[in-house]
Design a protein around this motif. Structure first.
Motif, PDB file in Angstrom:
ATOM      1  N   LEU A 174      59.468 -12.980  21.829  1.00 48.95           N
ATOM      2  CA  LEU A 174      60.482 -14.010  21.575  1.00 48.95           C
ATOM      3  C   LEU A 174      61.848 -13.487  21.965  1.00 48.95           C
ATOM      4  O   LEU A 174      62.231 -12.371  21.605  1.00 48.95           O
ATOM      5  CB  LEU A 174      60.496 -14.393  20.095  1.00 48.95           C
ATOM      6  CG  LEU A 174      61.590 -15.384  19.658  1.00 48.95           C
ATOM      7  CD1 LEU A 174      61.381 -16.748  20.295  1.00 48.95           C
ATOM      8  CD2 LEU A 174      61.652 -15.492  18.134  1.00 48.95           C
ATOM      9  N   ALA A 175      62.591 -14.301  22.721  1.00 51.46           N
ATOM     10  CA  ALA A 175      63.995 -14.030  23.026  1.00 51.46           C
ATOM     11  C   ALA A 175      64.790 -15.271  22.637  1.00 51.46           C
ATOM     12  O   ALA A 175      64.329 -16.390  22.839  1.00 51.46           O
ATOM     13  CB  ALA A 175      64.182 -13.711  24.508  1.00 51.46           C
ATOM     14  N   VAL A 176      65.989 -15.066  22.088  1.00 47.02           N
ATOM     15  CA  VAL A 176      66.812 -16.181  21.627  1.00 47.02           C
ATOM     16  C   VAL A 176      68.229 -16.026  22.155  1.00 47.02           C
ATOM     17  O   VAL A 176      68.845 -14.973  21.978  1.00 47.02           O
ATOM     18  CB  VAL A 176      66.835 -16.267  20.088  1.00 47.02           C
ATOM     19  CG1 VAL A 176      67.739 -17.416  19.628  1.00 47.02           C
ATOM     20  CG2 VAL A 176      65.427 -16.457  19.528  1.00 47.02           C
ATOM     21  N   GLY A 177      68.729 -17.063  22.784  1.00 44.74           N
ATOM     22  CA  GLY A 177      70.092 -17.057  23.317  1.00 44.74           C
ATOM     23  C   GLY A 177      70.200 -17.996  24.495  1.00 44.74           C
ATOM     24  O   GLY A 177      69.231 -18.214  25.233  1.00 44.74           O
ATOM     25  N   SER A 178      71.373 -18.571  24.684  1.00 47.81           N
ATOM     26  CA  SER A 178      71.580 -19.529  25.770  1.00 47.81           C
ATOM     27  C   SER A 178      71.278 -18.916  27.127  1.00 47.81           C
ATOM     28  O   SER A 178      71.436 -17.708  27.343  1.00 47.81           O
ATOM     29  CB  SER A 178      73.037 -20.028  25.755  1.00 47.81           C
ATOM     30  OG  SER A 178      73.337 -20.673  24.552  1.00 47.81           O
ATOM     31  N   LEU A 179      70.859 -19.766  28.056  1.00 49.70           N
ATOM     32  CA  LEU A 179      70.546 -19.309  29.410  1.00 49.70           C
ATOM     33  C   LEU A 179      71.845 -19.191  30.209  1.00 49.70           C
ATOM     34  O   LEU A 179      72.262 -20.107  30.911  1.00 49.70           O
ATOM     35  CB  LEU A 179      69.564 -20.271  30.094  1.00 49.70           C
ATOM     36  CG  LEU A 179      68.068 -20.035  29.821  1.00 49.70           C
ATOM     37  CD1 LEU A 179      67.766 -20.077  28.340  1.00 49.70           C
ATOM     38  CD2 LEU A 179      67.210 -21.059  30.563  1.00 49.70           C
TER      39      LEU A 179
END
Length: 350
Positions: A174-179
């Motif tokens: 899982l990775a979280v953050g805006s592209l």
């Protein structure tokens, strides 16, 4: 001080760490009985038009003179010196990370952002930094006196421990953050391309409309690498869906090139997830070493080696998960963050 006027550019509901910080301060102050209001500034910052600047000036000048102006750095760092000088003594500047350190800027653009932000910060009565790393940067590169800077790290809420995917073979990443370029997702995909023989699946949660060219390039890269069937770009998720994504993950990955703090790291720690992250900016310090395997930012080979190590070694993942869960109890809470910021604002007398 009659109240805190918290000036933030753009849409406060946007799913980013900076906007989340702002939303939470306002919510905590309501519960604490601190007099505060949100002042929405134009969304053109940090590249405001003349119209944006004129509108900003009108909005700020309409506020009561005995109010303290807490201004988010996305706007304040881009203020022309003339505007900052006109507000001298009234402003508490909130800096998540300096604007000139955003990935994708030309050297000329970066230098101009640094020059403008350094000039504006000279007129701030006080500065809030979201990490010790950001404080050090402001002292060293922006000539802000250390005694004018207070660190107010983002808080995190207690959460249930992640249960994992339940799949004995496939590791759910899982990775979280805006592209956006700074998040380094192209580096992550390049690293995973060399690990196609391992059993993994990747979910990236984050707004995909902030940098359309970056999103398009990432999708093309995933397709060209033959990883479309194993990689999901989930977009921005609501809180309940995001909580579920954390709960079902086996390994949290953050390939960012630079972070002013790295709020998603503490969100992962709060759920007892093992972490693989870079040492970009404050990320090197946000997660403890026993919970997070850390590699240099932008280094595909190092990230690939770290992924291989954790994909192959379930025992190491478990050890780091246990360390993360142990660290969760000592994480900062939002009430403390809001208290620190309110106390700084209370000392500023226009």
């Amino acid at each position: 001080m009659s109240e805190i006027v918290f000036a933030i550019p753009g849409d406060l509901s946007l799913p980013t760490g900076g906007y989340g910080y702002g939303r939470r301060l306002l919510a905590e102050w309501r519960e604490m009985g601190v007099a505060a209001q949100h002042l929405q500034l134009p969304g053109g910052f940090p590249n405001p038009s003349e119209t944006d600047l004129a509108e900003t000036g009108r909005a700020i000048l309409s506020q009561s003179y005995d109010s303290v102006l807490l201004i988010d750095g996305l706007a304040y760092g881009a203020f022309p010196e003339s505007i900052a000088a006109g507000l001298a003594g009234r402003v508490v500047a909130l800096v998540h990370h300096p604007l000139g350190l955003e990935t994708g800027l030309s050297p000329v653009q970066a230098a101009e952002f640094v020059r403008r932000e350094a000039a504006a910060l000279r007129y701030a009565a006080a500065v809030i930094a979201s990490s010790e790393t950001t404080k050090r940067l402001l002292v060293a590169d922006f000539a802000v006196p250390a005694e004018r800077i207070t660190v107010a790290e983002p808080g995190v809420d207690p959460a249930a421990r992640a249960v994992g995917s339940g799949d004995g073979e496939t590791v759910k990443l899982l990775a979280v953050g805006s592209l956006v370029p700074r998040k380094g997702y192209d580096v992550l995909v390049a690293a995973l391309e060399g690990l196609a023989d391992r059993p993994w699946r990747l979910t990236i949660v984050g707004a995909d409309d902030r940098a359309p060219a970056t999103t398009a390039a990432l999708k093309a890269q995933i397709a060209a690498a033959g990883l479309s069937g194993r990689t999901r770009l989930a977009g921005a998720l609501g809180q309940s869906e995001l909580d579920m994504a954390y709960a079902k993950a086996d390994l949290f990955v953050m390939p960012s090139l630079f972070e002013g703090y790295g709020m998603v790291l503490t969100e992962a720690l709060a759920r007892g997830l093992p972490i693989l992250c870079t040492t970009g900016g404050a990320a090197a310090e946000t997660a403890p070493d026993d919970a997070a395997l850390k590699v240099p930012p932008g280094d595909v080979a190092a990230l690939r080696a770290g992924l291989a190590r954790l994909l192959d070694d379930r025992d190491e993942r478990q050890r780091r998960a246990d360390a993360a869960w142990q660290a969760a109890g000592a994480l900062p809470r939002w009430r403390r963050t809001a208290t620190i910021v309110a106390e700084v604002c209370a000392k500023v007398i226009p």
